[in-house]
Design a protein around this motif. Structure first.
Motif, PDB file in Angstrom:
ATOM      1  N   GLU A 147      72.100  10.456 107.531  1.00 46.32           N
ATOM      2  CA  GLU A 147      71.691  11.859 107.440  1.00 46.32           C
ATOM      3  C   GLU A 147      72.487  12.717 108.425  1.00 46.32           C
ATOM      4  N   ASP A 158      69.097   0.245 112.943  1.00 46.93           N
ATOM      5  CA  ASP A 158      68.444   0.798 111.760  1.00 46.93           C
ATOM      6  C   ASP A 158      69.410   0.694 110.578  1.00 46.93           C
ATOM      7  N   GLY A 165      61.166   2.995 105.035  1.00 50.43           N
ATOM      8  CA  GLY A 165      62.088   2.947 106.170  1.00 50.43           C
ATOM      9  C   GLY A 165      61.413   3.374 107.462  1.00 50.43           C
ATOM     10  N   GLN A 181      69.543   2.769 105.604  1.00 50.09           N
ATOM     11  CA  GLN A 181      70.471   3.364 104.636  1.00 50.09           C
ATOM     12  C   GLN A 181      71.713   2.494 104.405  1.00 50.09           C
ATOM     13  N   LYS A 212      64.863   1.036 101.683  1.00 48.77           N
ATOM     14  CA  LYS A 212      65.630   1.593 100.566  1.00 48.77           C
ATOM     15  C   LYS A 212      65.960   0.588  99.458  1.00 48.77           C
ATOM     16  N   PHE A 252      68.918   9.518 112.533  1.00 50.72           N
ATOM     17  CA  PHE A 252      67.751   9.778 111.672  1.00 50.72           C
ATOM     18  C   PHE A 252      67.029   8.464 111.441  1.00 50.72           C
ATOM     19  N   HIS A 253      65.693   8.487 111.650  1.00 46.30           N
ATOM     20  CA  HIS A 253      64.930   7.246 111.513  1.00 46.30           C
ATOM     21  C   HIS A 253      63.638   7.401 110.734  1.00 46.30           C
TER      22      HIS A 253
HETATM   23  N1  PMP Z   1      66.245   5.285 108.786  1.00 55.48           N
HETATM   24  C1  PMP Z   1      67.370   5.724 108.179  1.00 55.48           C
HETATM   25  C2  PMP Z   1      68.694   5.356 108.754  1.00 55.48           C
HETATM   26  C3  PMP Z   1      67.283   6.507 107.022  1.00 55.48           C
HETATM   27  O1  PMP Z   1      68.395   6.937 106.435  1.00 55.48           O
HETATM   28  C4  PMP Z   1      66.005   6.820 106.494  1.00 55.48           C
HETATM   29  C5  PMP Z   1      65.838   7.663 105.245  1.00 55.48           C
HETATM   30  N2  PMP Z   1      66.845   8.515 104.933  1.00 55.48           N
HETATM   31  C6  PMP Z   1      64.863   6.350 107.167  1.00 55.48           C
HETATM   32  C7  PMP Z   1      65.033   5.576 108.309  1.00 55.48           C
HETATM   33  C8  PMP Z   1      63.486   6.645 106.668  1.00 55.48           C
HETATM   34  O2  PMP Z   1      63.247   5.937 105.504  1.00 55.48           O
HETATM   35  P1  PMP Z   1      62.028   6.358 104.538  1.00 55.48           P
HETATM   36  O3  PMP Z   1      62.400   7.671 103.937  1.00 55.48           O
HETATM   37  O4  PMP Z   1      61.951   5.232 103.551  1.00 55.48           O
HETATM   38  O5  PMP Z   1      60.826   6.448 105.391  1.00 55.48           O
END
Ligand code: PMP
Length: 421
Positions: free
Chosen positions: A212, A240, A128, A243, A269, A155-156
């Protein structure tokens, strides 16, 4: 050189026994000793899964509402994903994007067909965070601008670019200085967006249901307002869906609830049935990327592409988005019937459900685990449920009943100030 000596010195330490006969204390002992320390783990070892059920090394069974943090939409040990991986790994394990490949071609075709309107190109990667990184880079390249506007509580991911867009200071501060020109505005506050989106803005980056950050859906007015501001001021819109993607919220992509057309979408994911794969979905408005400007060795790996094709076929054939919508409505109704002074609010879309408590969530997670239910936090006082979308209604009923059972026993309401507020 005496090879046998070298080998014996490498292997001189006693090796751990194979996973099938390791005892719980050994597993926990070894991981506790050798892992980096960045994860706070619960004291069980998960060794097997099927559908929406997991088993630990003591043979205890759990209903899984962690769902691999959203990566297990098609269920654990999905037979169709297993078969696709087995077939492909025996035929061809590695073929980088230096070459064309049949599995990759078919996956890209499939992804473009199910993607939101206007998406016509795909960049494949491994997670992600990497999908978000890719989207940020493409936005900067396309607009020749630098500023990225992200959301408070957003959260990214943890890589430096994705982390710069992530809001929570506890993830950011130890690693500053981060990438310059990232700003955060309050989620769902259009006035602030109106003031900040300007001629330096390359993109606005947001989830449409913050995961998150506490399972918070975006307001229709806000996301439409953001889309309009982006169009007027020459900025791109990046959604994004890491999730929320692949059926989680009751549609294939959560943005379909809001009828918006982003320029870039990050996914990961559940894309490849729980195996590590991410992607940037790129709209026809984006100018073509140049050779060599971005890339990754494992991107578009044929085994992962085969897994993703099988997972997407399964999601579509079994109509998992619709199933998530129906089960989500059932669960929200059922949870609403729990009478507890500890519950502040219940919210969600499809099978992405948040139960905001008037206390810290950790003791509730522990009590649920003791009662055979695994669930997640989303911030300090929100209990989050992200079960595989193949979960059965009666399992959700059990989850609600267990929550009803453990809530009153875990103490009186303590009104915790959510420090994000
Ligand atoms: N973006 C979002 C909206 C997420 O929920 C997450 C992980 N919880 C990520 C990015 C990051 O993904 P990764 O853990 O596969 O790097």
């Amino acid at each position: 050189m005496d090879v046998s000596n070298t080998q014996s010195s490498v292997h001189s330490k006693a090796e751990a026994p194979s996973s099938s006969n390791m005892k719980t204390e050994e597993i926990i002992g070894l991981e506790s000793k050798f892992a980096s320390g960045v994860y706070s783990k619960r004291p069980i070892a998960i060794v097997r899964g099927e559908g929406a059920r997991l088993w630990d090394s003591e043979g205890r069974e759990y209903i899984d509402c962690v769902g691999g943090q959203g990566s297990a939409n098609v269920g654990h040990a999905n037979p169709e994903v297993i078969q696709a991986v087995k077939d492909q790994i025996a035929r061809l394990t590695v073929a980088t994007e230096l070459f064309f490949n049949d599995q990759r071609a078919a996956l890209m075709d499939r992804l473009v067909r199910i993607a939101p309107l206007g998406i016509n190109r795909i960049f494949l990667c491994n997670s992600g965070a990497e999908a978000v990184e890719g989207a940020i880079k493409i936005a900067r390249y396309h607009t020749k601008r630098t500023e990225i506007i992200a959301m408070m509580r957003g959260f990214h991911g943890r890589t430096m670019g994705a982390l710069s867009a992530t809001w929570d200071p506890k993830y950011r501060e130890p690693f500053e200085p981060l990438v310059p020109d990232f700003r955060h505005i309050p989620f769902n506050n259009l006035d602030r967006a109106e003031k900040l989106i300007g001629e330096k803005t390359a993109a606005v980056l947001t989830e449409v249901v913050q995961g998150e950050g506490g399972v918070r859906p975006v307001y229709m007015d806000f996301i439409h307002g953001i889309e309009k501001l982006c169009r007027e001021r020459g900025a791109l819109l990046i959604i994004d869906e890491v999730q929320t993607g692949f059926g989680r919220t009751g549609k294939m992509f959560a943005l379909e609830h809001f009828n918006i057309s982003p320029d870039l979408v990050s996914v990961a994911k559940s894309l490849a049935g729980g195996l590590p794969m991410g992607a940037v979905l790129i709209s026809d408005q984006i100018r073509p990327l140049e050779p060599q400007m971005h890339g990754t060795t494992f991107g578009g790996n044929p085994v992962l592409c085969a897994a993703a094709r099988a997972a997407l076929n399964f999601i579509i054939r079994r109509n998992l988005p619709e199933q998530a919508a129906v089960l989500g409505r059932f669960m929200l109704d059922r949870l609403a019937r729990i009478r507890s002074p500890l519950i502040r609010e219940i919210r969600g879309m499809g099978l992405m459900i948040g139960i905001e408590l008037k206390m810290k969530v950790t003791p509730i997670l522990q009590a649920l685990m003791d009662n055979g239910v695994l669930a997640l936090p989303a911030g300090p006082n929100v209990l989050r449920l992200l079960p595989p979308l193949v979960i059965e209604r009666r399992d959700l009923e059990i989850v609600a009943a267990k929550l009803e059972e453990v809530l009153p026993k875990t103490g009186s309401p303590v009104v915790e100030e959510n420090r994000h507020e």
